[in-house]
Design a protein around this motif. Structure first.
Motif, PDB file in Angstrom:
ATOM      1  N   GLU A   4       0.828  -1.194   0.000  1.00 38.58           N
ATOM      2  CA  GLU A   4       0.000   0.000   0.000  1.00 38.58           C
ATOM      3  C   GLU A   4       0.866   1.248   0.000  1.00 38.58           C
ATOM      4  O   GLU A   4       1.944   1.276   0.607  1.00 38.58           O
ATOM      5  N   ALA A   5       0.376   2.302  -0.654  1.00 35.18           N
ATOM      6  CA  ALA A   5       1.085   3.574  -0.723  1.00 35.18           C
ATOM      7  C   ALA A   5       1.233   4.180   0.664  1.00 35.18           C
ATOM      8  O   ALA A   5       0.350   4.055   1.514  1.00 35.18           O
ATOM      9  N   THR A   6       2.365   4.807   0.901  1.00 33.42           N
ATOM     10  CA  THR A   6       2.595   5.562   2.127  1.00 33.42           C
ATOM     11  C   THR A   6       2.783   7.025   1.724  1.00 33.42           C
ATOM     12  O   THR A   6       2.756   7.356   0.536  1.00 33.42           O
ATOM     13  N   GLN A   7       3.011   7.867   2.679  1.00 34.11           N
ATOM     14  CA  GLN A   7       3.295   9.276   2.414  1.00 34.11           C
ATOM     15  C   GLN A   7       4.788   9.519   2.264  1.00 34.11           C
ATOM     16  O   GLN A   7       5.215  10.644   2.058  1.00 34.11           O
ATOM     17  N   GLU A   8       5.581   8.445   2.341  1.00 31.77           N
ATOM     18  CA  GLU A   8       7.040   8.555   2.293  1.00 31.77           C
ATOM     19  C   GLU A   8       7.574   8.558   0.872  1.00 31.77           C
ATOM     20  O   GLU A   8       6.942   8.032  -0.044  1.00 31.77           O
ATOM     21  N   CYS A   9       8.763   9.121   0.736  1.00 43.16           N
ATOM     22  CA  CYS A   9       9.574   9.002  -0.477  1.00 43.16           C
ATOM     23  C   CYS A   9      10.964   8.586  -0.029  1.00 43.16           C
ATOM     24  O   CYS A   9      11.369   8.869   1.097  1.00 43.16           O
ATOM     25  N   GLU A  10      11.664   7.887  -0.904  1.00 45.89           N
ATOM     26  CA  GLU A  10      13.010   7.425  -0.580  1.00 45.89           C
ATOM     27  C   GLU A  10      13.899   7.668  -1.788  1.00 45.89           C
ATOM     28  O   GLU A  10      13.495   7.435  -2.924  1.00 45.89           O
ATOM     29  N   GLU A  11      15.120   8.111  -1.507  1.00 46.96           N
ATOM     30  CA  GLU A  11      16.051   8.374  -2.599  1.00 46.96           C
ATOM     31  C   GLU A  11      16.620   7.064  -3.134  1.00 46.96           C
ATOM     32  O   GLU A  11      17.056   6.200  -2.377  1.00 46.96           O
ATOM     33  N   HIS A  12      16.605   6.920  -4.443  1.00 46.81           N
ATOM     34  CA  HIS A  12      17.140   5.734  -5.116  1.00 46.81           C
ATOM     35  C   HIS A  12      17.859   6.223  -6.367  1.00 46.81           C
ATOM     36  O   HIS A  12      17.230   6.777  -7.268  1.00 46.81           O
ATOM     37  N   GLN A  13      19.167   6.071  -6.399  1.00 50.77           N
ATOM     38  CA  GLN A  13      19.998   6.509  -7.523  1.00 50.77           C
ATOM     39  C   GLN A  13      19.754   7.983  -7.860  1.00 50.77           C
ATOM     40  O   GLN A  13      19.621   8.365  -9.021  1.00 50.77           O
ATOM     41  N   GLY A  14      19.677   8.817  -6.821  1.00 52.14           N
ATOM     42  CA  GLY A  14      19.540  10.254  -7.006  1.00 52.14           C
ATOM     43  C   GLY A  14      18.143  10.758  -7.300  1.00 52.14           C
ATOM     44  O   GLY A  14      17.945  11.945  -7.520  1.00 52.14           O
TER      45      GLY A  14
END
Length: 69
Positions: free
Chosen positions: A43-53
């Protein structure tokens, strides 16, 4: 032609890919990944995570369903 976006998957079985490419939509509430004899649901969260810039939306594992025979 359909656009695609990458998302980060957290939780679930260790052998499920951690980054998945899915069709781009405004906000996909849930994605499912075929895994063995079933599907892993995230399920979608409100987070974002950096992946390869690049910052990608994060989806958290929530449950598994099995394929009916």
């Amino acid at each position: 032609m359909r656009d695609y976006v990458q998302v980060v998957l957290k939780g679930g079985p260790e052998d499920v890919p951690r980054v998945l490419t899915v069709p781009r939509e405004d906000r996909i509430p849930q994605v499912k990944v075929l895994h063995g004899n079933g599907y892993e649901h995230f399920e979608a969260t409100q987070e974002c995570e950096e992946h390869q810039g690049v910052f990608l939306p994060v989806y958290q594992w929530c449950y598994r369903t099995f394929i009916a025979e």
